[in-house]
Write a protein that holds these residues in place. Structure first.
Motif, PDB file in Angstrom:
ATOM      1  N   ASP A 104      86.844   9.582  24.225  1.00  0.00           N
ATOM      2  CA  ASP A 104      85.707   9.649  25.147  1.00  0.00           C
ATOM      3  C   ASP A 104      86.131   9.983  26.572  1.00  0.00           C
ATOM      4  OD1 ASP A 104      83.913   9.191  23.201  1.00  0.00           O
ATOM      5  OD2 ASP A 104      83.604   7.068  23.638  1.00  0.00           O
ATOM      6  N   LEU A 115      81.130  11.823  11.784  1.00  0.00           N
ATOM      7  CA  LEU A 115      82.463  12.383  11.905  1.00  0.00           C
ATOM      8  C   LEU A 115      83.374  11.455  12.718  1.00  0.00           C
ATOM      9  CD1 LEU A 115      83.314  14.877  10.520  1.00  0.00           C
ATOM     10  CD2 LEU A 115      82.933  16.192  12.571  1.00  0.00           C
ATOM     11  N   ARG A 116      82.796  10.809  13.739  1.00  0.00           N
ATOM     12  CA  ARG A 116      83.583   9.844  14.511  1.00  0.00           C
ATOM     13  C   ARG A 116      84.043   8.682  13.636  1.00  0.00           C
ATOM     14  NH1 ARG A 116      82.492   8.389  20.212  1.00  0.00           N
ATOM     15  NH2 ARG A 116      82.315  10.360  21.346  1.00  0.00           N
ATOM     16  N   VAL A 160      80.657  18.984  17.423  1.00  0.00           N
ATOM     17  CA  VAL A 160      80.730  17.700  16.739  1.00  0.00           C
ATOM     18  C   VAL A 160      82.173  17.401  16.321  1.00  0.00           C
ATOM     19  CG1 VAL A 160      80.112  16.621  14.547  1.00  0.00           C
ATOM     20  CG2 VAL A 160      78.337  17.566  15.987  1.00  0.00           C
ATOM     21  N   LEU A 161      82.877  18.441  15.876  1.00  0.00           N
ATOM     22  CA  LEU A 161      84.279  18.257  15.494  1.00  0.00           C
ATOM     23  C   LEU A 161      85.113  17.840  16.712  1.00  0.00           C
ATOM     24  CD1 LEU A 161      86.575  18.560  13.418  1.00  0.00           C
ATOM     25  CD2 LEU A 161      86.749  20.946  14.104  1.00  0.00           C
ATOM     26  N   GLN A 186      86.933   9.672  11.628  1.00  0.00           N
ATOM     27  CA  GLN A 186      88.121   9.730  12.471  1.00  0.00           C
ATOM     28  C   GLN A 186      88.735   8.326  12.635  1.00  0.00           C
ATOM     29  OE1 GLN A 186      88.829  12.777  13.292  1.00  0.00           O
ATOM     30  NE2 GLN A 186      90.695  12.400  14.477  1.00  0.00           N
ATOM     31  N   ASP A 233      84.100  16.490  19.416  1.00  0.00           N
ATOM     32  CA  ASP A 233      83.685  15.159  19.840  1.00  0.00           C
ATOM     33  C   ASP A 233      84.411  14.078  19.052  1.00  0.00           C
ATOM     34  OD1 ASP A 233      81.918  13.130  21.057  1.00  0.00           O
ATOM     35  OD2 ASP A 233      81.111  12.984  19.026  1.00  0.00           O
ATOM     36  N   SER A 234      84.636  14.342  17.750  1.00  0.00           N
ATOM     37  CA  SER A 234      85.317  13.326  16.946  1.00  0.00           C
ATOM     38  C   SER A 234      86.823  13.321  17.231  1.00  0.00           C
ATOM     39  CB  SER A 234      85.053  13.544  15.459  1.00  0.00           C
ATOM     40  OG  SER A 234      85.859  14.571  14.937  1.00  0.00           O
ATOM     41  N   LEU A 235      87.359  14.455  17.670  1.00  0.00           N
ATOM     42  CA  LEU A 235      88.809  14.542  17.874  1.00  0.00           C
ATOM     43  C   LEU A 235      89.233  14.064  19.262  1.00  0.00           C
ATOM     44  CD1 LEU A 235      89.652  17.982  16.221  1.00  0.00           C
ATOM     45  CD2 LEU A 235      89.989  15.693  15.286  1.00  0.00           C
ATOM     46  N   ALA A 265      77.385  13.677  14.422  1.00  0.00           N
ATOM     47  CA  ALA A 265      78.564  13.387  15.242  1.00  0.00           C
ATOM     48  C   ALA A 265      79.091  11.982  14.966  1.00  0.00           C
ATOM     49  CB  ALA A 265      78.219  13.546  16.717  1.00  0.00           C
TER      50      ALA A 265
END
Lengths: 308, 308, 308, 308, 308
Positions: B107, A166-167, B99-100, A170, B102-104, A163
């Motif tokens: 928070d 991937l963050r 996970v995807l 981003q 979470d990155s998009l 995760a």
């Protein structure tokens, strides 16, 4: 893992003692021999205990048992080999991700280069720990984002590392360091990290169904216990040799199957996950052109032996 | 599923009683023994009923039967393992989707994070129910979109949940919270949800062709019925032991095959779908950083047993 | 397909008569028995015809034959299962396409929703017809584009339906109802329609090579013809029982293989393509939220039987 | 390929003469029979030549040999079936490419439609030639770009056709007739053309390792030469029958394996590549809605036989 | 690799001497014969040493051993074939990359065309070296970017070449010679280069687990040592023939397995990696339309032999 030169027949035979749980096998075969000795002595000196079985049924059940054992061997090896394939994929996709990042990041983007080199190494090391006795956080390198300290809070560390990767991508996109196209490529490789994790967990958590394992073990036990009764009349004292041989063959095949069907442990036939993870670590740093961290405590876990 | 330590031979044997439909097997083997006893008594005391068969043909048919049984075992295990692989994929793709997202998602986008964590959990729980006795809607968490109440109207609940997930993504795109690139990545992972559903339905609905199942069962039946006639002259009363052993081996292999070829049920060798779905639920919430709902009725369906 | 409860042993045995081309098998076994009877009578009353063969070579050839038959069984089952897998994929990709269109089309776009629901249903029905006795155009629903009437002109109807689906998407893009990203996703799912078509055609058109089929059939024929000569001296009249049993085993395995290696027909062990296509039809309409057409002539082709 | 109705047992047996290299098999079996006759006569009339072997070792080696032959059969069939799968993929991807171009090109873009219909047909025909005796340029249709004449200059014609297809797409993009999205979809399908080419070349160029082929052939040879010595005492003149049967079984299995492991030739069990290529040609023109060229010399290469 | 005409039986047998490590096999079989001779002489002239074993157990263990050997053979062949498949993929993806670059680069972009033709050739040559005795830098062609000299600094040369290819594409994009779409297509093919590398390394570095290798070797050794004791009484001097035959069969199967399970070496049954790499080199230059470099030292490594 035991590394050996397959073509060196005697070299292999000499390393009897380093090979698999040989002590357990020998002990078990020893018990069977003892049982055979007692029964033969009893038959020869006390009462004639043999069964009036000719070889036909005995032989037929033996063939059925052999076929089951080959099925079992095949299954265990397939699991071993799939485990190896998954870790091979981890090597491939780590390299693909590193090569991609190397092409995307300018040579002077050292912070980012170090970040990806270390995080990809950490993923492999964390997965190793996750599949063995737990992640050893001292092995992980600090990628410099302040997240290393928070990792132990997570129950599934590899997911968290995936995760975080991937963050970071981003953020690079938001900073316009990469574009959407690059992100798609990254994600296509990246998804394999969690696929590999899941596949390894599957192999680790789901052995061959208990029914088969139990059925085969009971079949071997009954078979080995009955052999002396069938053989003692014809063979006399030589029945002991025959029983020992049969026990070696049948119990041995079953035990090797038990040993390799879960290849992620630290048994001597298991996969050298630590070696593979270290290889990934070296590759990541070489491809991204950054030096590895010097502060990290590299585990001196030697999970392979060279025998000839 | 029965969780066990494969290398512990005696530990496994001791759990005879927890292993598969052992009562059924024992009853069947008992019937065969009874039949053998009656026939042997009849032969020894009334009329000599044995057939003048030597072992050759008998043995040959036995080998043919053993080969068929190994084919059957292989097939059943492949289906078991494919079922496991599909549920392993469900774990992987749920994680990849989480996970995807979470990155998009920022928070602070708690509503959306909760939505995806719950819907992905719901998908796994709904698929479990769909493959077993029906979806238990009390197990599903409310993702907050008001659609939970409408779900029971659908005959195919997993499809509906998959459709809702894609609709939500479409809305996020229209609100410019994600872009086209992200949507493509989402869809690439998302399509696996329905692929897994279809694959599990396939395994559940299509057993090994009836011809094979019938042919093998009839073959075993004829074979076991004929054994005493062949053995009774040579073996006398010991024929009963031989018949019981042969029945154990042949009927046992066939029954284990029948049991594991459809691994989604609640038999003790079936897959622990509830455990896996709960793991997915925990993972989804951990990855997306949201707490699980407290109002949902978690099914206390323990579908695994630990034996040693 | 015959639907059955695998664990119900006697239930399965009772349905002897519904099982596969059992009449053909019985007739063939009957011929062999007759041949055995004649030969035995001739041997016992006229001239001693037995060959001085002991069991060794006879037994060895029997094992070779059994191994070949298991190879044949494996191959046939793999083809059966691959056929099933392809139709499972058709279910998956139809659903994926429907779920995608559901997310792209507004709820009120009824014309387009009906179009895709009907065309995807038509594809499955056309493929079924294409693999069986030809497409039954009365089964297809009119999607409202005036193309239904032109379909019979095409020699390969599934290809045409696939082409029409892609053309419609192209029009939607030109009308700016979807964008390029959506089109790529659609195409990625859509290509599977023709892949499945091709795979089914391959299974249907390419049986196991004639050499193997012929070789095995000749081997069985020679073997069954020779058995009585070998057995008649030792077994006397019981040779007839032995011959019948052996013929049942050998011919039976071969015949089941012949039957299931092409699983798209209407034999009772073949796949229930009509059921699967109807399931797809229901799913498509449910997912896209449109009612099925009432004017279409649903084929009452029941291609499955439930036996216990 | 020989097309046959698997369920017609006698129909298949009658076509003995059309089946595989039967003359070679018969000749070889004949040699072995002759050898058996000479040896038996010598034994009966001159000197007793039999070996004092009982069946045990003889039988054991026979089983080992049978297992090896089944391994060999499996391998050969897998290669045959993979070859078929590749040509099935060629059908699929040709159709996918045609369906895609049909959706992209307006109905009136006849030049381009003809170009793709012909080039895709040419690819299949060129691959067929490439795998057999060389590309027959008279079979190829002129797509109208003036490149047909230059093709013979290339050593690898299928690669060149694939390259020309991609170049044409690039031109269409530069002319803004298609966009980037369409090009990506095209490339995703297109890459399969060269993958299929490579896979077929691999099957064609890499037979089963020489060691295995040699080892099995030598094993059979030694085994068949020794049989008469073992059998002649017990069987007398009937040894000749036994030897002939054993030779038929062992040599036959090996020869069929040799024949089908390279399925692209013109042997009667090989794949009907010409038929498949012609099917692709018809499909391409039908899907793209253009008439096939009339000037091309269609090869009257009938590579299949229908036997019942 | 040994290239041979499978259907030419005698042609194959004549090339006994070129076939695999035949000297080693012969020597080992010779040792066993010698042992058999000594033991037989001892038995006939000194003391009767035979064991009172009948064939049953002996035969049963032999069948178990044969089944294990077939498992071993299957495993070894699968690895051989997977190695071949990977190199076949390398051919495919090299061609796909070349065809793609050919469509993207104008005909006059000679520098770039030469760059890709040479780098793709270099990748195959470097991978060959990497899997054998190390990369031979004299074989590599200079692509003209000044990086050829730096290559020897890298421990993993194929990774570096893959990274350089991706960097070059990135530069082409920055120079607007290609666009994002083209880069995605390139990456999709390109990732396979490192996947192939990893798969080959996996096959090379992970043999069949030592336990199996050891277990089978010990089983064969014990079995072959015991045979004479069992056979010498019945067979007398002919026991020597029988022992030699059995040793040939059992040791031979094991040795071929050992030889082909790692197919990247220079043994005569290994894959002709040099030939394949040279084919890739020729293909790359033909597809991209540039002449190969004349200054490079083409290795005259002939890794195949033609035997008939």
């Amino acid at each position: 893992m035991i590394i050996y030169e397959a073509k060196d027949w005697w070299g292999a035979l000499k390393h009897f003692h380093t090979s698999f749980s040989i002590r357990v096998l020998l002990r078990r075969v020893g018990f069977v021999s003892l049982y055979g000795i007692l029964l033969t002595l009893f038959d020869q000196h006390v009462i004639d205990v043999h069964l009036p079985f000719d070889g036909t049924l005995f032989s037929l059940l033996g063939i059925t048992l052999s076929l089951l054992l080959v099925f079992r061997t095949n299954t265990a090896y397939d699991r071993f080999w799939e485990g190896r394939r998954q870790w091979g994929s981890l090597v491939n996709y780590s390299r693909n991700l590193a090569v991609l990042m190397d092409s995307l990041l300018p040579d002077e983007a050292t912070t980012n280069r170090i970040y990806f080199a270390r995080m990809l190494s950490n993923f492999a090391l964390a997965l190793k720990g996750h599949l063995r006795t737990g992640v050893d956080f001292a092995e992980l390198e600090d990628p410099g984002d302040g997240e290393l300290e928070t990792l132990p809070q997570y129950t599934h560390v590899p997911s968290r590392i995936a995760a975080l990767l991937l963050r970071r991508m981003q953020e690079l996109r938001q900073d316009r360091l990469i574009n959407d196209t690059d992100l798609i490529s990254f994600r296509l490789y990246h998804q394999n990290l969690l696929d590999i994790t899941g596949a390894c967990e599957r192999i680790k958590k789901t052995p061959i169904p208990f029914s088969y394992s139990f059925f085969i073990k009971l079949f071997i036990t009954l078979y080995v216990l009955l052999i002396p009764f069938v053989l003692v009349q014809t063979y006399g004292y030589f029945a002991i040799v025959a029983i020992t041989l049969a026990a070696y063959a049948l119990i041995g095949i079953e035990m090797i199957g038990d040993e390799i069907e879960e290849p992620f442990g630290l048994d001597c036939n298991d996969l050298p996950l630590n070696q593979i993870a270290q290889t990934i670590r070296r590759n990541m740093h070489e491809i991204l052109g950054v030096p590895p961290s010097v502060t990290v405590a590299l585990k001196q876990e030697t999970d392979y032996i060279k025998v000839n």
